[in-house]
Enzyme design. Structure first.
Site, PDB file in Angstrom:
ATOM      1  N   CYS A  62      56.576  37.168  21.477  1.00  0.00           N
ATOM      2  CA  CYS A  62      57.398  36.592  22.551  1.00  0.00           C
ATOM      3  C   CYS A  62      57.233  35.086  22.732  1.00  0.00           C
ATOM      4  CB  CYS A  62      57.076  37.281  23.870  1.00  0.00           C
ATOM      5  SG  CYS A  62      57.604  38.992  23.875  1.00  0.00           S
TER       6      CYS A  62
HETATM    7  C1  UDX Z   1      53.714  38.029  26.705  1.00  0.00           C
HETATM    8  C2  UDX Z   1      53.917  37.930  28.239  1.00  0.00           C
HETATM    9  O1  UDX Z   1      52.662  38.018  28.898  1.00  0.00           O
HETATM   10  C3  UDX Z   1      54.867  39.002  28.731  1.00  0.00           C
HETATM   11  O2  UDX Z   1      55.100  38.846  30.119  1.00  0.00           O
HETATM   12  C4  UDX Z   1      56.184  38.869  27.976  1.00  0.00           C
HETATM   13  O3  UDX Z   1      57.119  39.834  28.367  1.00  0.00           O
HETATM   14  C5  UDX Z   1      55.934  38.968  26.466  1.00  0.00           C
HETATM   15  O4  UDX Z   1      54.983  37.969  26.065  1.00  0.00           O
HETATM   16  P1  UDX Z   1      52.265  39.481  25.006  1.00  0.00           P
HETATM   17  O5  UDX Z   1      52.950  38.731  23.901  1.00  0.00           O
HETATM   18  O6  UDX Z   1      52.086  40.943  24.887  1.00  0.00           O
HETATM   19  O7  UDX Z   1      53.042  39.245  26.407  1.00  0.00           O
HETATM   20  O8  UDX Z   1      50.822  38.818  25.106  1.00  0.00           O
HETATM   21  P2  UDX Z   1      49.887  38.105  26.185  1.00  0.00           P
HETATM   22  O9  UDX Z   1      48.828  39.053  26.573  1.00  0.00           O
HETATM   23  O10 UDX Z   1      50.653  37.457  27.257  1.00  0.00           O
HETATM   24  O11 UDX Z   1      49.213  36.986  25.223  1.00  0.00           O
HETATM   25  C6  UDX Z   1      50.014  36.101  24.418  1.00  0.00           C
HETATM   26  C7  UDX Z   1      49.150  35.174  23.599  1.00  0.00           C
HETATM   27  O12 UDX Z   1      48.582  34.157  24.417  1.00  0.00           O
HETATM   28  C8  UDX Z   1      47.983  35.827  22.851  1.00  0.00           C
HETATM   29  O13 UDX Z   1      47.915  35.287  21.543  1.00  0.00           O
HETATM   30  C9  UDX Z   1      46.768  35.417  23.665  1.00  0.00           C
HETATM   31  O14 UDX Z   1      45.612  35.329  22.873  1.00  0.00           O
HETATM   32  C10 UDX Z   1      47.188  34.043  24.162  1.00  0.00           C
HETATM   33  N1  UDX Z   1      46.543  33.630  25.426  1.00  0.00           N
HETATM   34  C11 UDX Z   1      46.800  34.301  26.582  1.00  0.00           C
HETATM   35  C12 UDX Z   1      45.696  32.525  25.426  1.00  0.00           C
HETATM   36  O15 UDX Z   1      45.449  31.898  24.390  1.00  0.00           O
HETATM   37  N2  UDX Z   1      45.150  32.129  26.614  1.00  0.00           N
HETATM   38  C13 UDX Z   1      45.390  32.757  27.789  1.00  0.00           C
HETATM   39  O16 UDX Z   1      44.861  32.330  28.812  1.00  0.00           O
HETATM   40  C14 UDX Z   1      46.236  33.897  27.767  1.00  0.00           C
END
Ligand code: UDX
Length: 422
Positions: free
Chosen positions: A264
Site C-alpha cells: 500500500c
Molecule cells: C498499511 C496501513 O497501515 C493500512 O491502513 C492501509 O490500509 C494499508 O497499508 P500494511 O501495509 O499492512 O498497512 O502495513 P503497516 O503495518 O502499516 O506497515 C507498513 C510498513 O511501514 C512496514 O514496512 C513497516 O515496517 C513500516 N513501518 C511502520 C515503519 O517503518 N515504522 C513505523 O513506525 C510503522
C-alpha cells in the site's frame, strides 16, 4: 442484507467474510474458478489471521461463483474489491476496475429494482465517478440505471490484523452522492460505534490516499530525524517518545528504521504523485517521502562498509525478508534493495525468514537461504531487515550486526553493533 463481493483477494475476502460474520448473506464473485472452488469449501484463497475460521463459521451465509448474473441478481449491494496495481510509471492501473465494472454493468442490465455499487478498491479521487460510473452506464440500460446507487467506502486494513481492524474500525467513511446509498452503508455498519463521516465520493477516495500518504510521511520523517540523531549521538527512540506525547502528534508510526514496504504505502504515495503531476500540482513533500524511503535501506550497506570495507566475496546474513513481521509478503520489502546492493558489491548472501523465503526465491533464485536464523547469523556480518519476534531470542555474542529494525538483544550482545538510526 444480501451482498456480492467482486474480487476475492485480500480486501474482498476480509470484507465479505466480516460482513457475513455481521449476519449478512454474502456471495463472492471472481473470474478465478480455483479461488471460487476454495471459498465454497470454506478455504480462504488468501491467508489472514482468523479469516479461515470465520469463513467456516459463516458457511451457511456464504456462497461463491464465477457467474456475474447469479451473484448480482441475488444481491442488493455489490462491493468492488478488485486489485489496483501500479504501472511502470507508478500510476495506478485500472484494468481490473474497468473489466469488473463492465461485467457488473452488463449483469445490471437484466436486474430488477435498485442496486447499490460501492467501490472499496483503493482508487484515485474521481475514479468512481469518472471511470466506474460511465462504464456501468454504458453497459446498463437506462431502466436499470435509474435506480442505481454509487459510493466509495475505503478500507484502512493492515495486513496480518485485517479481520481485527475490520471489526474494530477507527472510523468509517461513507462517500456517496445520494441519501439512499448512504442509508445502505449506514445499515451495513450499524453495529459499529466508531465515528463515521459522510462525504462526497471523491472526498472519500482522497481520504484513503491522504491517510496512507501521511503515515508514510511520518515514517520517512522519523527516519530522517533518526539519521540525524544517530549522527549527533542522540537517542532517537527517546526523542520520538517525547515528541509523540504531544496529543497533536501521537506516538504511532514513529518507529525509525529502514523504511516502509508493503502493497500500500509505496504504491499509493507514488500513485498520488503521478496524479498530482497530471493535475499540474507540484508535490515536493511526497516526492521526498519516497526519496528518503528509497535511500534508507542503503544506510545498512554504508554502516556495514565501515566495518568490512570490501564486501566482495564476503558472506553477509540477512535476517528477515518480509516487509513486516507475521506475513510472507515481500512486496516492496526493504530487504530487496539491501540484497540488490550487496550483490552489486560482490557479496554472497545467506538469507533467513520464517515465512518469506519461498516468495524471495522468485526474485533472488541464486542467493543462499538458511534453515534457521542462527545459521544466517553465522555469516561474517548480518543485517536485520524485519523485526520478527524470534530475532529477540538469538545469540548475537561475537557477531557483527547492522540493525535496520531496532532489535534490543542484538544491541546488547553483538560484538560490533550498528543501528541505522540509533
Ligand atoms: C498499511 C496501513 O497501515 C493500512 O491502513 C492501509 O490500509 C494499508 O497499508 P500494511 O501495509 O499492512 O498497512 O502495513 P503497516 O503495518 O502499516 O506497515 C507498513 C510498513 O511501514 C512496514 O514496512 C513497516 O515496517 C513500516 N513501518 C511502520 C515503519 O517503518 N515504522 C513505523 O513506525 C510503522
Amino acid at each position: 442484507m444480501k451482498i456480492s463481493i467482486i474480487g476475492s483477494g485480500y480486501v474482498g475476502m476480509v470484507t465479505g467474510t466480516c460482513f457475513a460474520e455481521l449476519g449478512n448473506e454474502v456471495t463472492f464473485l471472481d473470474i478465478d474458478a480455483q479461488k471460487i472452488a476454495a471459498i465454497n469449501e470454506a478455504r480462504s484463497p488468501i491467508y489472514e489471521l482468523g479469516l479461515e475460521d470465520m469463513l467456516a463459521g459463516n458457511r451457511s451465509r456464504i456462497a461463491a461463483t464465477t457467474d456475474y448474473l447469479e451473484a448480482i441478481h441475488t444481491t442488493d449491494v455489490t462491493f468492488l474489491c478488485v486489485g489496483t496495481p501500479s504501472d511502470d510509471e507508478g500510476a495506478i492501473d485500472l484494468k481490473y476496475i474497468r473489466a469488473a465494472s463492465s461485467d457488473l454493468g452488463t449483469a445490471l442490465r437484466s436486474k430488477e429494482g435498485r442496486h447499490t455499487v460501492i467501490v472499496k478498491s483503493t482508487v484515485l479521487p474521481g475514479t468512481t465517478e469518472q471511470v466506474v460510473k460511465p462504464i456501468l452506464e454504458e453497459t446498463s440500460e437506462k431502466r436499470a440505471f435509474v435506480d442505481f446507487g454509487l459510493g466509495s467506502n475505503p478500507e484502512f486494513l493492515r495486513e496480518g490484523v485485517a479481520v481485527r481492524d475490520f471489526m474494530n474500525p477507527d472510523r468509517i467513511v461513507y462517500g456517496t452522492g445520494d441519501e439512499k446509498t448512504r442509508a445502505v452503508l449506514e445499515e451495513l455498519y450499524t453495529t459499529f460505534s466508531c465515528p463515521n463521516l459522510a462525504t462526497a465520493i471523491k472526498t472519500a477516495e482522497m481520504i484513503k490516499y491522504t491517510s496512507n500518504a501521511f503515515l508514510a510521511t511520518k515514517i520517512s520523517f522519523a527516519n530522517e530525524i533518526g539519521n540525524l540523531c544517530k549522527n549527533l549521538g542522540i537517542d532517537t527512540e527517546e526523542v520520538f517518545e517525547g515528541v509523540g506525547l504531544d496529543t497533536r502528534i501521537n506516538p504511532a508510526f514513529f518507529r525509525s528504521g529502514i523504511g516502509f514496504g508493503g502493497s500500500c504505502f509505496p504504491k499509493d504515495v507514488k500513485a498520488l504523485i503521478a496524479h498530482a503531476q497530471r493535475a499540474g500540482e507540484e508535490v515536493d513533500l511526497l516526492r521526498s517521502v519516497i526519496r528518503v524511503n528509497d535511500h534508507q535501506p542503503l544506510k545498512t550497506i554504508q554502516l556495514l562498509k565501515k566495518h568490512i570495507p570490501d564486501l566482495s566475496g564476503k558472506t553477509i546474513g540477512i535476517l528477515g525478508l518480509a516487509f513486516k513481521p507475521d506475513t510472507d509478503d515481500i512486496r516492496e520489502s526493504r530487504a530487496i534493495p539491501i540484497i540488490g546492493a550487496l550483490l552489486a558489491e560482490g557479496a554472497r548472501i545467506i538469507a533467513y525468514d520464517p515465512l518469506a523465503e519461498t516468495a524471495t526465491q522468485a526474485i533472488f533464485p541464486a542467493i543462499g537461504y538458511a534453515d534457521s536464523a542462527a545459521e544466517a547469523l553465522k555469516a561474517e556480518a548480518t543485517i536485520i531487515a524485519t523485526e520478527w519476534e524470534e530475532f529477540e531470542d538469538l545469540d548475537y555474542s561475537g557477531r557483527i550486526v547492522i540493525d535496520g529494525r531496532n532489535i534490543e538483544k542484538a544491541k546488547k550482545k553483538a560484538a560490533v553493533y550498528e543501528g541505522v538510526c540509533w
